[in-house]
Design a protein around this motif. Structure first.
Motif, PDB file in Angstrom:
ATOM      1  N   ASP A 167       0.830  -1.197   0.000  1.00 59.88           N
ATOM      2  CA  ASP A 167       0.000   0.000   0.000  1.00 59.88           C
ATOM      3  C   ASP A 167       0.870   1.254   0.000  1.00 59.88           C
ATOM      4  O   ASP A 167       2.073   1.212   0.251  1.00 59.88           O
ATOM      5  N   CYS A 168       0.257   2.382  -0.272  1.00 61.77           N
ATOM      6  CA  CYS A 168       0.947   3.683  -0.300  1.00 61.77           C
ATOM      7  C   CYS A 168       2.071   3.731  -1.338  1.00 61.77           C
ATOM      8  O   CYS A 168       3.000   4.541  -1.214  1.00 61.77           O
ATOM      9  N   ASN A 169       2.009   2.856  -2.348  1.00 58.41           N
ATOM     10  CA  ASN A 169       3.067   2.798  -3.369  1.00 58.41           C
ATOM     11  C   ASN A 169       4.447   2.642  -2.732  1.00 58.41           C
ATOM     12  O   ASN A 169       5.450   3.151  -3.243  1.00 58.41           O
ATOM     13  N   GLN A 170       4.506   1.911  -1.612  1.00 54.34           N
ATOM     14  CA  GLN A 170       5.771   1.835  -0.892  1.00 54.34           C
ATOM     15  C   GLN A 170       6.856   1.092  -1.658  1.00 54.34           C
ATOM     16  O   GLN A 170       8.033   1.463  -1.575  1.00 54.34           O
ATOM     17  N   VAL A 171       6.493   0.056  -2.408  1.00 55.34           N
ATOM     18  CA  VAL A 171       7.512  -0.655  -3.179  1.00 55.34           C
ATOM     19  C   VAL A 171       8.054   0.249  -4.282  1.00 55.34           C
ATOM     20  O   VAL A 171       9.273   0.361  -4.480  1.00 55.34           O
ATOM     21  N   GLU A 172       7.141   0.912  -4.999  1.00 59.64           N
ATOM     22  CA  GLU A 172       7.556   1.835  -6.054  1.00 59.64           C
ATOM     23  C   GLU A 172       8.469   2.934  -5.496  1.00 59.64           C
ATOM     24  O   GLU A 172       9.523   3.245  -6.072  1.00 59.64           O
ATOM     25  N   ASN A 173       8.060   3.530  -4.378  1.00 56.62           N
ATOM     26  CA  ASN A 173       8.803   4.663  -3.825  1.00 56.62           C
ATOM     27  C   ASN A 173      10.153   4.256  -3.241  1.00 56.62           C
ATOM     28  O   ASN A 173      11.157   4.951  -3.423  1.00 56.62           O
ATOM     29  N   VAL A 174      10.181   3.132  -2.537  1.00 56.98           N
ATOM     30  CA  VAL A 174      11.450   2.703  -1.934  1.00 56.98           C
ATOM     31  C   VAL A 174      12.437   2.251  -3.006  1.00 56.98           C
ATOM     32  O   VAL A 174      13.644   2.484  -2.884  1.00 56.98           O
ATOM     33  N   LEU A 175      11.956   1.636  -4.068  1.00 57.83           N
ATOM     34  CA  LEU A 175      12.855   1.275  -5.172  1.00 57.83           C
ATOM     35  C   LEU A 175      13.530   2.510  -5.755  1.00 57.83           C
ATOM     36  O   LEU A 175      14.711   2.479  -6.121  1.00 57.83           O
ATOM     37  N   GLN A 193      -5.506 -10.772  -0.267  1.00 62.72           N
ATOM     38  CA  GLN A 193      -5.074  -9.974  -1.414  1.00 62.72           C
ATOM     39  C   GLN A 193      -3.686 -10.404  -1.898  1.00 62.72           C
ATOM     40  O   GLN A 193      -2.905  -9.593  -2.392  1.00 62.72           O
ATOM     41  N   ILE A 194      -3.366 -11.686  -1.755  1.00 62.15           N
ATOM     42  CA  ILE A 194      -2.019 -12.160  -2.083  1.00 62.15           C
ATOM     43  C   ILE A 194      -1.688 -11.931  -3.554  1.00 62.15           C
ATOM     44  O   ILE A 194      -0.665 -11.317  -3.898  1.00 62.15           O
ATOM     45  N   GLU A 195      -2.526 -12.428  -4.443  1.00 63.82           N
ATOM     46  CA  GLU A 195      -2.220 -12.335  -5.868  1.00 63.82           C
ATOM     47  C   GLU A 195      -2.264 -10.896  -6.363  1.00 63.82           C
ATOM     48  O   GLU A 195      -1.422 -10.480  -7.172  1.00 63.82           O
ATOM     49  N   ALA A 196      -3.215 -10.106  -5.864  1.00 66.03           N
ATOM     50  CA  ALA A 196      -3.289  -8.696  -6.254  1.00 66.03           C
ATOM     51  C   ALA A 196      -2.062  -7.942  -5.755  1.00 66.03           C
ATOM     52  O   ALA A 196      -1.504  -7.092  -6.464  1.00 66.03           O
ATOM     53  N   GLY A 197      -1.630  -8.251  -4.533  1.00 64.86           N
ATOM     54  CA  GLY A 197      -0.449  -7.600  -3.981  1.00 64.86           C
ATOM     55  C   GLY A 197       0.804  -7.933  -4.761  1.00 64.86           C
ATOM     56  O   GLY A 197       1.649  -7.065  -5.017  1.00 64.86           O
ATOM     57  N   SER A 199       0.896  -8.818  -7.886  1.00 62.56           N
ATOM     58  CA  SER A 199       0.779  -8.153  -9.181  1.00 62.56           C
ATOM     59  C   SER A 199       1.268  -6.711  -9.091  1.00 62.56           C
ATOM     60  O   SER A 199       2.010  -6.235  -9.964  1.00 62.56           O
ATOM     61  N   GLN A 200       0.883  -6.011  -8.018  1.00 61.45           N
ATOM     62  CA  GLN A 200       1.348  -4.637  -7.835  1.00 61.45           C
ATOM     63  C   GLN A 200       2.855  -4.605  -7.588  1.00 61.45           C
ATOM     64  O   GLN A 200       3.568  -3.738  -8.102  1.00 61.45           O
ATOM     65  N   MET A 201       3.341  -5.558  -6.814  1.00 66.77           N
ATOM     66  CA  MET A 201       4.772  -5.661  -6.537  1.00 66.77           C
ATOM     67  C   MET A 201       5.555  -5.868  -7.834  1.00 66.77           C
ATOM     68  O   MET A 201       6.576  -5.210  -8.081  1.00 66.77           O
ATOM     69  N   ALA A 202       5.071  -6.779  -8.669  1.00 65.62           N
ATOM     70  CA  ALA A 202       5.750  -7.073  -9.929  1.00 65.62           C
ATOM     71  C   ALA A 202       5.743  -5.867 -10.861  1.00 65.62           C
ATOM     72  O   ALA A 202       6.720  -5.608 -11.575  1.00 65.62           O
ATOM     73  N   THR A 240       0.272 -20.209  -2.499  1.00 66.38           N
ATOM     74  CA  THR A 240      -0.364 -19.274  -3.431  1.00 66.38           C
ATOM     75  C   THR A 240       0.598 -18.157  -3.814  1.00 66.38           C
ATOM     76  O   THR A 240       0.738 -17.807  -4.996  1.00 66.38           O
ATOM     77  N   GLY A 241       1.273 -17.606  -2.809  1.00 69.98           N
ATOM     78  CA  GLY A 241       2.220 -16.530  -3.073  1.00 69.98           C
ATOM     79  C   GLY A 241       3.390 -16.975  -3.914  1.00 69.98           C
ATOM     80  O   GLY A 241       3.807 -16.272  -4.850  1.00 69.98           O
ATOM     81  N   ARG A 242       3.925 -18.153  -3.610  1.00 68.08           N
ATOM     82  CA  ARG A 242       5.075 -18.650  -4.368  1.00 68.08           C
ATOM     83  C   ARG A 242       4.710 -18.872  -5.836  1.00 68.08           C
ATOM     84  O   ARG A 242       5.491 -18.545  -6.738  1.00 68.08           O
ATOM     85  N   SER A 243       3.529 -19.411  -6.084  1.00 63.66           N
ATOM     86  CA  SER A 243       3.096 -19.640  -7.468  1.00 63.66           C
ATOM     87  C   SER A 243       2.962 -18.322  -8.226  1.00 63.66           C
ATOM     88  O   SER A 243       3.400 -18.205  -9.379  1.00 63.66           O
ATOM     89  N   ALA A 244       2.362 -17.319  -7.576  1.00 61.39           N
ATOM     90  CA  ALA A 244       2.187 -16.018  -8.225  1.00 61.39           C
ATOM     91  C   ALA A 244       3.534 -15.338  -8.458  1.00 61.39           C
ATOM     92  O   ALA A 244       3.748 -14.699  -9.501  1.00 61.39           O
ATOM     93  N   LEU A 245       4.445 -15.465  -7.509  1.00 59.93           N
ATOM     94  CA  LEU A 245       5.771 -14.866  -7.663  1.00 59.93           C
ATOM     95  C   LEU A 245       6.561 -15.538  -8.782  1.00 59.93           C
ATOM     96  O   LEU A 245       7.238 -14.873  -9.572  1.00 59.93           O
ATOM     97  N   THR A 246       6.471 -16.861  -8.858  1.00 64.04           N
ATOM     98  CA  THR A 246       7.158 -17.585  -9.931  1.00 64.04           C
ATOM     99  C   THR A 246       6.629 -17.153 -11.293  1.00 64.04           C
ATOM    100  O   THR A 246       7.397 -16.925 -12.238  1.00 64.04           O
ATOM    101  N   ALA A 247       5.313 -17.014 -11.386  1.00 62.53           N
ATOM    102  CA  ALA A 247       4.707 -16.582 -12.644  1.00 62.53           C
ATOM    103  C   ALA A 247       5.140 -15.171 -13.023  1.00 62.53           C
ATOM    104  O   ALA A 247       5.213 -14.824 -14.209  1.00 62.53           O
ATOM    105  N   ALA A 248       5.466 -14.358 -12.004  1.00 62.83           N
ATOM    106  CA  ALA A 248       5.901 -12.979 -12.250  1.00 62.83           C
ATOM    107  C   ALA A 248       7.394 -12.883 -12.537  1.00 62.83           C
ATOM    108  O   ALA A 248       7.904 -11.793 -12.808  1.00 62.83           O
ATOM    109  N   GLY A 249       8.104 -14.016 -12.443  1.00 63.35           N
ATOM    110  CA  GLY A 249       9.523 -14.029 -12.771  1.00 63.35           C
ATOM    111  C   GLY A 249      10.464 -14.013 -11.586  1.00 63.35           C
ATOM    112  O   GLY A 249      11.688 -13.973 -11.756  1.00 63.35           O
ATOM    113  N   TYR A 250       9.921 -14.080 -10.366  1.00 63.06           N
ATOM    114  CA  TYR A 250      10.765 -14.071  -9.167  1.00 63.06           C
ATOM    115  C   TYR A 250      11.179 -15.493  -8.812  1.00 63.06           C
ATOM    116  O   TYR A 250      10.344 -16.403  -8.767  1.00 63.06           O
TER     117      TYR A 250
END
Length: 378
Positions: A167-175, A193-197, A199-202, A240-250
């Motif tokens: 939330d608060c675009n914290q990943v975008e801003n800290v990067l 909100q695992i998969e949505a989160g 997706s925003q992280m990716a 669930t999180g690991r599957s979504a992260l793998t699909a996102a390239g992590y």
């Protein structure tokens, strides 16, 4: 060996960390702590207010005796020395007997070898592996990119910055604000909100960095300790999180963070994460003074390592001391005590610890010891 003998010969006062009601918009790190006394074969839940005893003996005396022995031989150990194999099969059996609370078998297991990922921590001079950061103003509003950049400029000596959500675009801003070479310990906080989160992280990673900037991703924070999930539910969330992260390239480590007590009492948690990630705060031990925080923390690392069979590294993802709040047994909350505690943690096991936290969280509720707002180091 040291890890098993510490558990076999001592009763240890340990903190039990859970969740406390605060601002519903973002409850990252809303803690309510109690005290637990752990022996080799029993877990006794007690209330604060007086020095605790086990079998008629003060846990303070027992803890000081064990810490003295441990500090003499292990004060300079890092997380990497905790990879040694268990000396015999009885070590895991003995450690597991402390788990008197019910545990569910994990439905998903880790995919790594239990080691911590490589990072360039040698080029950072903070004395601890990392520090936690929350992107909120004193009123609970989101900080702007310029405010985040100003904050991160004060944290440039840490190799890791831990975030709790997206939330608060914290990943975008800290990067955009982090120092060159710094890595991020990212987190998904809301389990609905695992998969949505992710997706925003990716998306943030794609726009402002790469997955090479990410040290670890955590799915959940203190879920079992807080009573909001069982071990099997945590395993499902991480899967669930690991599957979504793998699909996102992590392809890096995925963990679920819980307290040291919850992990010891629920060894099924050990199988879920790629390495063991725990939160542990000596202030809530009741019997530990600030100057002994590092030795106390090293002992908790050893206990968790043994309870998990000695097969995975342990990283402390939160540890610190408040500079304001109530006196809690031997624990005094003051600026001087905080400095003493942080110095002790850095000296004993700084390379295995992420400090809590960068700045005061004035948006939080006061908490049981009137200290929840006042853990900021800067």
């Amino acid at each position: 060996m040291l890890f098993s003998s510490l558990i076999k010969t001592a009763a240890v006062a340990a903190s039990l960390i859970g969740s406390v009601t605060a601002l519903p918009a973002h409850q990252h790190n809303q803690h309510k702590r109690g005290v637990v006394v752990v022996t080799e074969t029993e877990v006794v839940y007690v209330t604060a207010g007086a020095p605790q005893e086990v079998s008629g003996e003060s846990t303070t005396v027992l803890l000081e005796s064990v810490v003295s022995n441990a500090a003499a031989t292990t004060a300079t150990e890092s997380a990497y020395t905790l990879q040694a194999p268990v000396a015999d099969a009885s070590t895991h059996t003995t450690a597991s007997t402390v788990a008197t609370s019910s545990t569910s078998q994990a439905t998903a297991s880790s995919t790594g070898d239990g080691s911590l990922p490589d990072d360039d921590s040698s080029s950072f001079a903070a004395g601890a592996k990392g520090i936690t950061y929350s992107p909120y103003t004193s009123s609970g509003a989101c900080k702007s990119l310029s405010e985040v950049k100003s904050d991160l400029a004060e944290l440039s000596s840490y190799s890791l910055i831990r975030l709790y959500g997206v939330d608060c675009n914290q990943v975008e801003n800290v990067l955009q604000a982090k120092a060159s070479g710094q890595k991020l310990f990212l987190g998904i906080y809301f389990m609905d909100q695992i998969e949505a989160g992710i997706s925003q992280m990716a998306s943030a990673i794609s726009s402002y960095g790469s997955w090479d900037d990410v040290y670890t991703v955590s799915i959940g924070n203190e879920l079992v300790n807080g009573g909001s999930a069982t071990v099997s539910q945590v395993a499902s969330y991480v899967s669930t999180g690991r599957s979504a992260l793998t699909a996102a390239g992590y392809t890096g480590p995925v963990v679920s963070v819980d307290t040291h007590v919850a992990t010891i009492n629920n060894p099924g948690l050990c199988d879920i994460s790629d390495y063991i990630a725990i939160n542990a705060h000596a202030y809530f031990d009741y019997n530990t003074v600030a100057a002994d925080s590092g030795e106390w923390l090293l002992l908790q690392i050893q206990r968790v390592w043994s309870a998990c069979g000695g097969n995975k590294n342990v990283l402390v993802t939160e540890t610190g001391w408040p500079h304001k709040g109530d006196t809690y047994g031997k624990a005094i909350a003051s600026p001087e005590a905080q400095k003493s505690a942080i110095s002790s943690i850095k000296a004993s096991c700084g390379s295995s610890a992420i400090l809590f936290t960068a700045f005061d969280d004035l948006w939080k509720a006061d908490g049981a010891q009137n200290c929840e707002k006042y853990w900021g180091i800067y």
